[in-house]
Motif scaffolding. Sequence first.
Motif, PDB file in Angstrom:
ATOM      1  N   SER A   1       6.357  13.094 -17.066  1.00  0.00           N
ATOM      2  CA  SER A   1       4.824  12.825 -16.977  1.00  0.00           C
ATOM      3  C   SER A   1       4.575  11.290 -17.239  1.00  0.00           C
ATOM      4  N   LYS A   2       5.345  10.912 -18.220  1.00  0.00           N
ATOM      5  CA  LYS A   2       5.130   9.240 -18.707  1.00  0.00           C
ATOM      6  C   LYS A   2       5.546   8.402 -17.551  1.00  0.00           C
ATOM      7  N   ARG A   3       6.991   8.860 -16.824  1.00  0.00           N
ATOM      8  CA  ARG A   3       7.275   8.020 -15.795  1.00  0.00           C
ATOM      9  C   ARG A   3       6.364   8.014 -14.747  1.00  0.00           C
ATOM     10  N   MET A   4       5.676   9.012 -14.381  1.00  0.00           N
ATOM     11  CA  MET A   4       4.699   9.140 -13.222  1.00  0.00           C
ATOM     12  C   MET A   4       3.386   8.125 -13.777  1.00  0.00           C
ATOM     13  N   ASN A   5       3.000   8.344 -14.966  1.00  0.00           N
ATOM     14  CA  ASN A   5       1.920   7.376 -15.396  1.00  0.00           C
ATOM     15  C   ASN A   5       2.296   5.966 -15.152  1.00  0.00           C
ATOM     16  N   ILE A   6       3.396   5.426 -15.608  1.00  0.00           N
ATOM     17  CA  ILE A   6       3.795   4.150 -15.438  1.00  0.00           C
ATOM     18  C   ILE A   6       3.979   3.862 -13.962  1.00  0.00           C
ATOM     19  N   ALA A   7       4.495   4.628 -13.118  1.00  0.00           N
ATOM     20  CA  ALA A   7       4.775   4.390 -11.846  1.00  0.00           C
ATOM     21  C   ALA A   7       3.416   4.456 -11.237  1.00  0.00           C
ATOM     22  N   ILE A   8       2.546   5.069 -11.441  1.00  0.00           N
ATOM     23  CA  ILE A   8       1.180   4.791 -10.767  1.00  0.00           C
ATOM     24  C   ILE A   8       0.489   3.578 -11.316  1.00  0.00           C
ATOM     25  N   ASP A   9       0.697   3.133 -12.549  1.00  0.00           N
ATOM     26  CA  ASP A   9       0.210   1.774 -12.891  1.00  0.00           C
ATOM     27  C   ASP A   9       0.532   0.538 -12.243  1.00  0.00           C
TER      28      ASP A   9
ATOM     29  N   THR B   1       2.569   0.630  -9.222  1.00  0.00           N
ATOM     30  CA  THR B   1       2.271   0.595  -7.742  1.00  0.00           C
ATOM     31  C   THR B   1       0.478   0.419  -7.666  1.00  0.00           C
ATOM     32  N   LYS B   2      -0.060   0.876  -8.380  1.00  0.00           N
ATOM     33  CA  LYS B   2      -1.612   0.430  -8.060  1.00  0.00           C
ATOM     34  C   LYS B   2      -1.903  -1.213  -8.254  1.00  0.00           C
ATOM     35  N   SER B   3      -1.283  -1.590  -9.307  1.00  0.00           N
ATOM     36  CA  SER B   3      -1.531  -3.195  -9.390  1.00  0.00           C
ATOM     37  C   SER B   3      -0.957  -3.965  -8.557  1.00  0.00           C
ATOM     38  N   LEU B   4       0.353  -3.462  -7.686  1.00  0.00           N
ATOM     39  CA  LEU B   4       0.915  -3.914  -6.616  1.00  0.00           C
ATOM     40  C   LEU B   4      -0.171  -3.829  -5.413  1.00  0.00           C
ATOM     41  N   ALA B   5      -0.849  -2.756  -5.183  1.00  0.00           N
ATOM     42  CA  ALA B   5      -1.762  -2.518  -4.240  1.00  0.00           C
ATOM     43  C   ALA B   5      -2.724  -3.551  -4.546  1.00  0.00           C
ATOM     44  N   TYR B   6      -3.270  -3.770  -5.411  1.00  0.00           N
ATOM     45  CA  TYR B   6      -4.584  -4.645  -5.764  1.00  0.00           C
ATOM     46  C   TYR B   6      -4.182  -6.065  -5.317  1.00  0.00           C
ATOM     47  N   VAL B   7      -2.841  -6.462  -5.465  1.00  0.00           N
ATOM     48  CA  VAL B   7      -2.435  -7.838  -5.148  1.00  0.00           C
ATOM     49  C   VAL B   7      -2.887  -8.200  -3.673  1.00  0.00           C
ATOM     50  N   ARG B   8      -3.172  -7.155  -2.800  1.00  0.00           N
ATOM     51  CA  ARG B   8      -3.361  -7.436  -1.295  1.00  0.00           C
ATOM     52  C   ARG B   8      -4.815  -8.298  -1.321  1.00  0.00           C
ATOM     53  N   CYS B   9      -5.556  -7.923  -2.166  1.00  0.00           N
ATOM     54  CA  CYS B   9      -6.920  -8.786  -2.164  1.00  0.00           C
ATOM     55  C   CYS B   9      -6.688 -10.265  -2.144  1.00  0.00           C
ATOM     56  N   CYS B  10      -5.592 -10.831  -2.980  1.00  0.00           N
ATOM     57  CA  CYS B  10      -5.333 -12.055  -3.121  1.00  0.00           C
ATOM     58  C   CYS B  10      -4.614 -12.693  -1.723  1.00  0.00           C
ATOM     59  N   LEU B  11      -3.921 -11.834  -1.131  1.00  0.00           N
ATOM     60  CA  LEU B  11      -3.196 -12.304   0.196  1.00  0.00           C
ATOM     61  C   LEU B  11      -4.294 -12.041   1.431  1.00  0.00           C
TER      62      LEU B  11
ATOM     63  N   GLN C   1       0.822  -1.335  -0.142  1.00  0.00           N
ATOM     64  CA  GLN C   1      -0.103  -0.129  -0.073  1.00  0.00           C
ATOM     65  C   GLN C   1       1.070   1.284  -0.063  1.00  0.00           C
ATOM     66  N   LEU C   2       2.024   1.132   0.598  1.00  0.00           N
ATOM     67  CA  LEU C   2       2.697   2.458   0.807  1.00  0.00           C
ATOM     68  C   LEU C   2       3.321   3.062  -0.451  1.00  0.00           C
ATOM     69  N   PRO C   3       3.812   2.297  -1.433  1.00  0.00           N
ATOM     70  CA  PRO C   3       4.119   2.652  -2.708  1.00  0.00           C
ATOM     71  C   PRO C   3       3.052   3.415  -3.450  1.00  0.00           C
ATOM     72  N   TYR C   4       1.989   2.791  -3.555  1.00  0.00           N
ATOM     73  CA  TYR C   4       0.892   3.639  -4.250  1.00  0.00           C
ATOM     74  C   TYR C   4       0.683   4.761  -3.751  1.00  0.00           C
ATOM     75  N   ASN C   5       0.230   4.603  -2.267  1.00  0.00           N
ATOM     76  CA  ASN C   5      -0.240   6.045  -1.903  1.00  0.00           C
ATOM     77  C   ASN C   5       0.905   7.063  -1.976  1.00  0.00           C
ATOM     78  N   SER C   6       2.094   6.843  -1.869  1.00  0.00           N
ATOM     79  CA  SER C   6       3.211   7.653  -1.975  1.00  0.00           C
ATOM     80  C   SER C   6       3.249   8.419  -3.383  1.00  0.00           C
TER      81      SER C   6
END
Length: 388
Positions: free
Chosen positions: A308-316, A318-328, A283-288
């Motif tokens: 701007s493009k690097r920020m877009n990729i970072a959001i995608d 880290t957001k996917s990483l946060a979604y993995v929490r649902c599996c755990l 959760q911390l990477p995505y929220n940061s």
Amino acid sequence: MTASVGSVIQTVLILGMISQLSICSTVPPLDLTTTMYDDYDSTDELVSVDYDQFVQQCQKADVRSFRQSFLPAIYAVITVLGFLGNGLVVITYIYFKRLKTMTDVYLLNLALADLLFLFTLPFWAVNVVKQWVFGPVMCKTVFVLYRVSFFSGMLLLMCISIDRYFSIVRAASAHRHRSKAVYYSKIVSVCVWLFSFVLSMPELLYSGQKRIDNGLFCKMNLDNSTVLFTAGTQLAVGFLIPFVVMLFCYCVIIKTLLLARNFEKNKAIKVVFAVVLVFLLFQLPYNSVMLIDTINDVNATVTKCEASKRMNIAIDVTKSLAYVRCCLNPFLYAFIGVKFRNDLLKLMKEMGCMSTEQLVKYTHFKATLTSKRGSTVTDTDSTTTFSP
């Protein structure tokens, strides 16, 4: 006398008009091809235009290509694994009708929130790969379900930590109120869902279909004030407040476990560390990144296309990483419970996934192992006393 003066004045006026006409006739004709498009200095030399000073549109074809290949694949994996784990939790609780503690109620609601969250991922995958083909009503519906499930999941994790705090640290008080605990937990769960829906009002009001590059996509149309509100609520309610509460509760739990004399305390402490560590790592990477992106959007500090493009990729990512929490979540919260695992094994046996001999062998092995350790643990209906 009067006539002579008038004739003199008339003569002067005629001479003035003639002089003005002669001056105008000396002015060169206007060249529209130069005055409208070229800049001249005092020496009539051509001055080149610096086009770097003009704002150019940032082309993000590579970002879209990355999203179209990365997001659908990771969403598919998360959806399959998440539905499998959380589905087993829901089926087990409903099949055995075993909502006897506050933790049971919270875990069931957490699994439902995760399933609701996972339900929205295929729609976002289609929105990324192709475009939004489900209509404006479904756009708002998916946005609201996404936010409600997100907030409710975070708040339920906080409620679980509070319940375990009282069960372990305030065990005597929790035991006195055990008869009403399930009722209280149901009231709290309803309040969590209602509060999450209230926090999702911006998605209900401002989400809609938006045409971008000849495609129709489901987006949020927000001004700066609404962006600050949505980002602030997500950071506060969706991360900061649950994390602070969880950190306090689990720190006190660890302190209590260290003072206890029980063979499972080391295992329980490891589980506590795993719960907190997983929450931080996912959760911390995505929220940061989201906080930095919100600040940049409001202050308009990012002017470079590559940044701007690097920020877009970072959001995608880290957001996917946060979604993995649902599996755990099922493994961190439900499957560690002794009685829940036994019920799950019984369910697998009745579904034909396990034979009676395998079930007896496994349960006998676990019982023998526990007796050899000399367990003094008091089992609850969902986990051991020292299992967080």
